[in-house]
Structures are given as C-alpha cells and as structure tokens.
Enzyme design. Structure first.
Site, short mmCIF file in Angstrom:
data_model
loop_
_atom_site.label_atom_id
_atom_site.label_comp_id
_atom_site.label_asym_id
_atom_site.label_seq_id
_atom_site.Cartn_x
_atom_site.Cartn_y
_atom_site.Cartn_z
N CYS A 1 -6.78 7.69 -7.76
CA CYS A 1 -7.12 6.68 -6.73
C CYS A 1 -6.32 6.90 -5.45
O CYS A 1 -5.98 5.95 -4.75
CB CYS A 1 -6.92 5.26 -7.24
SG CYS A 1 -8.00 4.80 -8.58
N ASP B 1 3.18 -3.22 -2.31
CA ASP B 1 2.36 -3.07 -3.50
C ASP B 1 3.32 -2.65 -4.62
O ASP B 1 3.80 -1.52 -4.66
CB ASP B 1 1.31 -1.99 -3.22
CG ASP B 1 0.61 -1.47 -4.47
OD1 ASP B 1 1.02 -1.85 -5.59
OD2 ASP B 1 -0.32 -0.67 -4.32
N GLN C 1 3.58 -0.32 -9.34
CA GLN C 1 4.34 0.69 -10.09
C GLN C 1 5.85 0.46 -10.02
O GLN C 1 6.62 1.30 -10.49
CB GLN C 1 4.03 2.10 -9.55
CG GLN C 1 2.58 2.50 -9.64
CD GLN C 1 2.10 2.68 -11.07
OE1 GLN C 1 2.89 2.70 -12.02
NE2 GLN C 1 0.79 2.79 -11.23
C1 LIG Z 1 0.34 1.81 -6.64
C2 LIG Z 1 -0.83 1.04 -7.18
N1 LIG Z 1 -1.37 0.07 -6.46
C3 LIG Z 1 -2.40 -0.66 -6.90
C4 LIG Z 1 -2.96 -0.44 -8.12
C5 LIG Z 1 -4.11 -1.27 -8.55
O1 LIG Z 1 -3.80 -2.02 -9.66
P1 LIG Z 1 -4.91 -2.94 -10.32
O2 LIG Z 1 -6.03 -2.03 -10.69
O3 LIG Z 1 -4.25 -3.55 -11.50
O4 LIG Z 1 -5.33 -3.92 -9.28
C6 LIG Z 1 -2.43 0.57 -8.93
C7 LIG Z 1 -3.03 0.84 -10.24
O5 LIG Z 1 -3.34 1.92 -10.63
C8 LIG Z 1 -1.34 1.32 -8.44
O6 LIG Z 1 -0.82 2.29 -9.19
#
Ligand SMILES: Cc1ncc(COP(=O)(O)O)c(C=O)c1O
Lengths: 415, 131
Positions: free
Chosen positions: A372, A204, A207
């Site tokens: 989150c 992922d 960031q």
């Molecule tokens: C580490 C990480 N993964 C996934 C996401 C999800 O990103 P998105 O809301 O653009 O799908 C975020 C966003 O805050 C994030 O910081």
C-alpha cells in the site's frame, strides 16, 4: 540474561493460540506479518467472548443494569487507550473502525474547514495510501498544495529543506513508522518546527502504537491515529486522539444517532466529546477487546516489547546478511535506532511473490507486493518487495526458519 | 506447490518468448494486478481474416505471471481473435501445471485476461458486416 529473555518470549508466544496451529502441510506456523495484522492473545479473545456472553447491550441508551454495565466497560476501554498514549483525558479518544477512518475523520472534519487555496499539506514520500489519498482529495477540494518530505535511498527523511517546505503549511501528516521500510520518523525534530510554522501535526501511528511507547503529549501531537488489529486487538476498532480544543471546534464527521444531544425536526444540537464523533452504534465488543489488548501490552511492558523487537530485528539483519552473496537486497535505514521491526527485501531476480509462495510452503507468512505504498515503490524502482515484520511473540527460531526458507527459494531458482 | 516452480517455468521467466513491443500493432491491451503491481501488455498483428500473425508481450511480475504470458504467446499465432476471446482459463492453468494456490490464480491468468481484452477491443472496432 539472553536465556531469560528467550523464556519470556516463549511464555508470551504461548498466550497466542493461533501460533500453535500447524499449517495444512504440517509445518510450524512462523508468523512474520504482524505489520499487516497482529495475532491475538487469549485474553483478548476471552474478553470478546465474555462481553457477548455476559455484558451485551446497547450503550448510552438503556436504563437497565445490563446496559449500564456495557456502557461502563466501553468507556473503561476508552480510559485504557487514553492512558496508553498519555492523552490528557479519555474524551480526547474517539473510536473509529481503524487508522484509515481516523485519518479520514480529520481530513473531512478538520481539513475542509481549515484549508484554503495557498495553504499547504506536508506529508512524506513514505506514506501508506491511507495517509496519502485522503490528503490528495483534501488538496483537490480545497485548492491546498500537497508537498512531500523526501526520503533517501534508505527511506530516511531528508530534513535539510524542511523549513522551506513548511512555509504556508497548515497540516503536517506523517506516519510514525513506515510499514514498508520500518523507518521511524524523527518527530522530535519535525513537530516543533511544524508548530513554529503554524501547522497542526497528524501522526499515523498504525505501526508505532503496537511496538513502542507513544506519548502524544510529550511529542505534542495534534492528532494521532491507530488500529486495534495491529496491536493485539480485534479488527473493526481503532482510534483517533485529538487535542480537546481542536476536536471541540470541529464539526461532526458522520451524523445520526448517538452523536446528538437533542434533535428537532429541522435542527440538532450535537453531543459532547467524544460522542460527537461516534455516530450510530459503536463496535462495543471491539472497543472492550482493544481495552484488553492494551492491558496485555502494558502487563508485558512496551519498553520490553521495543527492546525485544530491536534485538530480534538486529539478529534478523545479521542473519539475512549471510544471504547477500546469493543476491539478497535488504532495504530500509542502516541505523538500528531509526528502524522498527519491519524488514523489506528481495532475493536476486526472484519476484517477491514467488519468494512468499515458497516461504508459505514452509509455514512462513510474509507479505509480498507494494505494501500500500505504490508511489514509494515507484520512486525506489522496486516492482515489489517481500516484508518480514516481527512482534513480541517472535523469536530467533522464527528468524532461522526465514533464513532456511530463503535458502530453499534460492535453491529452487538456482541463485 | 514446490514442484510448481518447474524447470520450464523458470526458463520462461528468465528467457521470456515474444517479449517486447511491435511496431504499430493492430491490437493492444495492458492491465495490472493491483495486489502485487504486476503489469502485462500484449500487442498483436492481425490479418484480414482476423488471425493473429505476430505477438509480443511486455511487463514485469512474478515467475508465474511472466511464464504464463510467455507460454500463452507461443500458442496464439494463427489463431482467430474470436477463439482467443473465448479461450478458457483452464488453458493457461494447464500450461503452468497443477497445484497453483488460489492466492496465485490471478498471477497465472493475468496474461490471458490482457490478451482477451486486446482481442475483444479489436473485434469491437471492426465495421458491422453488411446485411
Ligand atoms: C502506516 C500505516 N498506516 C495506515 C494503515 C491502515 O490501517 P487500517 O487498514 O487498519 O486502517 C496501515 C496498515 O497497513 C499502515 O501500516
């Protein structure tokens, strides 16, 4: 040397018009929430306006010149993103709405076909809900076991039992950088061990892609997901990188128009990569905007961005340390090389929301809450944290504003 | 907003009134604000006429949500559950003072939301009145 760097930062900041819009209280805007979404440079805004003003048409369909131009721009943006992460070819880049959708694509399309009872999915205790919930559901549907790489009190991965945890793992899904603590995952160590154990690796990159150079081939990643809106691009566009052989073998995720080669009433031949995974009309303007964002970041230089953020984060940590006697707690890795430009903290017994509200009165935007990552917060025993995150347009002046705002909060709450 | 954090808000935050749990409450409810993870629980003792005789709240959260719940807890002993269930949110906004930003409205009203659902839950459990 430092002075030239400051001039460069000031010049970069001027590319972002929103940063010069004072708040309703007449304060200078101090934007320290780029981990949530970044601000957009004028060239990205211009690319969107230009597309809708001059090139708008549906892609891959029209025979006329305008449609061809829109298609060319759309595919050129894909090439830019492919180059940005060093994919072997543009067809390995699939447009999605965001990181979350890219991860879900892999979870459904690859996961459902490749996991069985007895298999394991290995993730970490740091994950954003977007890189956790899809795996919880996949585990529940397939009977696979969900395992976690543990992190220590600083949010650093504990790798001592990694090989045991990898036993039976078919997938390792990790965030490159933690959005809550800034921890940079030790992928160079983990990925080869994961592959040796027979697992595929999904990273992922929400960031990481915005903040430093990512080379998916050098890291030997199987999948990499990121969001345009966190890397100077528009909202509504993100991408999934996948190795061709894996993507070829995967069934489509969403189905309908655009992702087909030919359709009869009862059967369909799917399109080739990457379009097999792009059902329906894509966010054409968004993709073109993200292409412009990638151009912008490359013109600045991703090494410059990383170095700038590294210095600024070090400066922020040093300045924040002066508030430790008033009860400031700073979270995350102690070692600067293990940390990106995210700083989570709490000030004495003041709830992060109250800290953020008081900072807001000074024009300072920080995030407060669980970011989150509710299981991580629960594990660490923090009800909430405040989080400042820096990007290429932030300066030492922004850090000073943050310190001033925190002093004000400490004063109001008499700590 | 600066003057939002008045002396008495900080006092309620640091020394919440009626904080804790009741032994065998007649009514209880709990909820959280998913935005921030703030959590509040209200527990009530109720007499035969449906009046609150004792109250405790527990949980954690920002100064605004905690002070708002604390002040609310001070004002409900002796009140009928029906009246609590109908209490307008202006009541708690009055308690915490003016100038709350829309982003923080949920913090200020979380306690009331929980208290109301405790009251409504208890009312729903009452036997039908004989005709
Ligand atoms: C580490 C990480 N993964 C996934 C996401 C999800 O990103 P998105 O809301 O653009 O799908 C975020 C966003 O805050 C994030 O910081």
């Amino acid at each position: 040397m430092i002075a030239t760097r400051d001039l460069r930062t000031a010049a970069i900041a001027r590319d972002f018009p929103l940063l010069f819009q004072p708040t309703s209280r007449g304060k200078r805007l101090v934007y320290l929430d780029s981990a949530a979404t970044s601000q957009k440079p004028q060239c990205v805004i211009d690319a969107l306006v230009h597309y809708y003003t001059h090139d708008n048409a549906n892609i891959h369909r029209g025979v006329y010149e305008l449609a061809q131009r829109a298609t060319d721009e759309f595919e050129r943006a894909r090439e830019k993103v492919a180059r940005f992460v060093n994919a072997a070819e543009p067809a390995e880049i699939i447009w999605t709405r965001n990181t979350t959708e890219a991860i879900n694509l892999v979870s459904y399309s690859w996961g459902l076909g490749n996991l069985r009872p007895g298999d394991a999915i290995l993730t970490s205790q740091l994950e954003h809900h977007s890189n956790l919930v899809p795996w919880q559901l996949l585990a529940a549907k397939t009977g696979a076991e969900l395992r976690f790489i543990e992190v220590d009190e600083y949010g650093v991965h504990r790798l001592d039992d990694l090989e045991a945890k990898l036993e039976g793992a078919k997938l390792v899904a990790l965030s490159h950088v933690s959005n809550t603590l800034g921890t940079i995952a030790p992928l160079a160590t983990i990925v080869p061990l994961a592959h040796a154990a027979g697992a595929k690796v999904l990273v992922d990159g929400a960031q990481s892609a915005p903040h430093f150079r990512v080379d998916v081939r050098d890291l030997d990643l199987d999948f990499f997901a990121a969001s345009g809106h966190k890397m100077c691009g528009p909202t509504g566009i993100g991408f999934l990188y996948g190795k061709r052989a894996l993507l070829e073998a995967m069934p489509p995720f969403l189905t309908g128009g655009d992702m087909i080669k030919s359709v009869e009433y009862t059967s369909t031949t799917f399109n080739e990569l990457p379009w097999k995974f792009e059902a329906g009309t894509s966010d054409v303007a968004g993709a073109i905007g993200l292409g412009a964002a990638v151009d912008y970041l490359e013109a600045v230089g991703m090494d410059w961005v990383r170095e700038h953020e590294r210095r600024l984060t070090a400066y922020a940590l040093e300045r924040l340390a002066t508030l430790v006697p008033r009860g400031l707690h700073i979270y995350g890795p102690q070692n600067r090389d293990q940390r990106s430009s995210v700083v989570s903290f709490n000030l004495a017994d003041i709830h992060a929301h109250d800290v953020a509200s008081i900072l807001d009165t000074e024009g300072i935007c920080v995030r407060a809450g669980h970011h989150c990552t509710m299981p991580l917060m629960e594990k660490m025993g923090w009800p909430a944290t405040a989080r400042a995150s820096f990007y290429l347009y932030n300066s030492e002046e922004d850090v000073e504003a943050l310190i001033g705002g925190l002093e004000k909060a400490a004063g109001i709450f008499k700590v | 907003m600066d003057d939002f954090y008045k002396e008495y808000i900080l006092d309620h935050y640091r020394n919440p009134r009626n904080f804790g749990r009741l032994d065998r409450p007649d009514a209880a409810a709990e909820d959280l604000n998913p935005l921030c993870g703030d959590r509040i629980r209200f527990e009530l003792k109720v007499d035969d006429e449906g009046r609150v005789t004792d109250v405790r709240f527990s949980g954690r959260g920002c100064a605004i949500s905690q002070a708002s719940a604390s002040m609310l807890s001070e004002s409900i002993v002796g009140q009928k559950l029906e009246d609590i269930a109908r209490m307008p949110k202006e009541k708690v906004l009055e308690n915490v003072g003016i100038g709350i930003s829309p982003a923080r409205l949920k913090c200020a009203t979380l306690g009331l939301k929980v208290l109301k659902s405790a009251a409504l839950g208890e009312i729903a459990s009452w036997p039908e009145e004989p005709a």
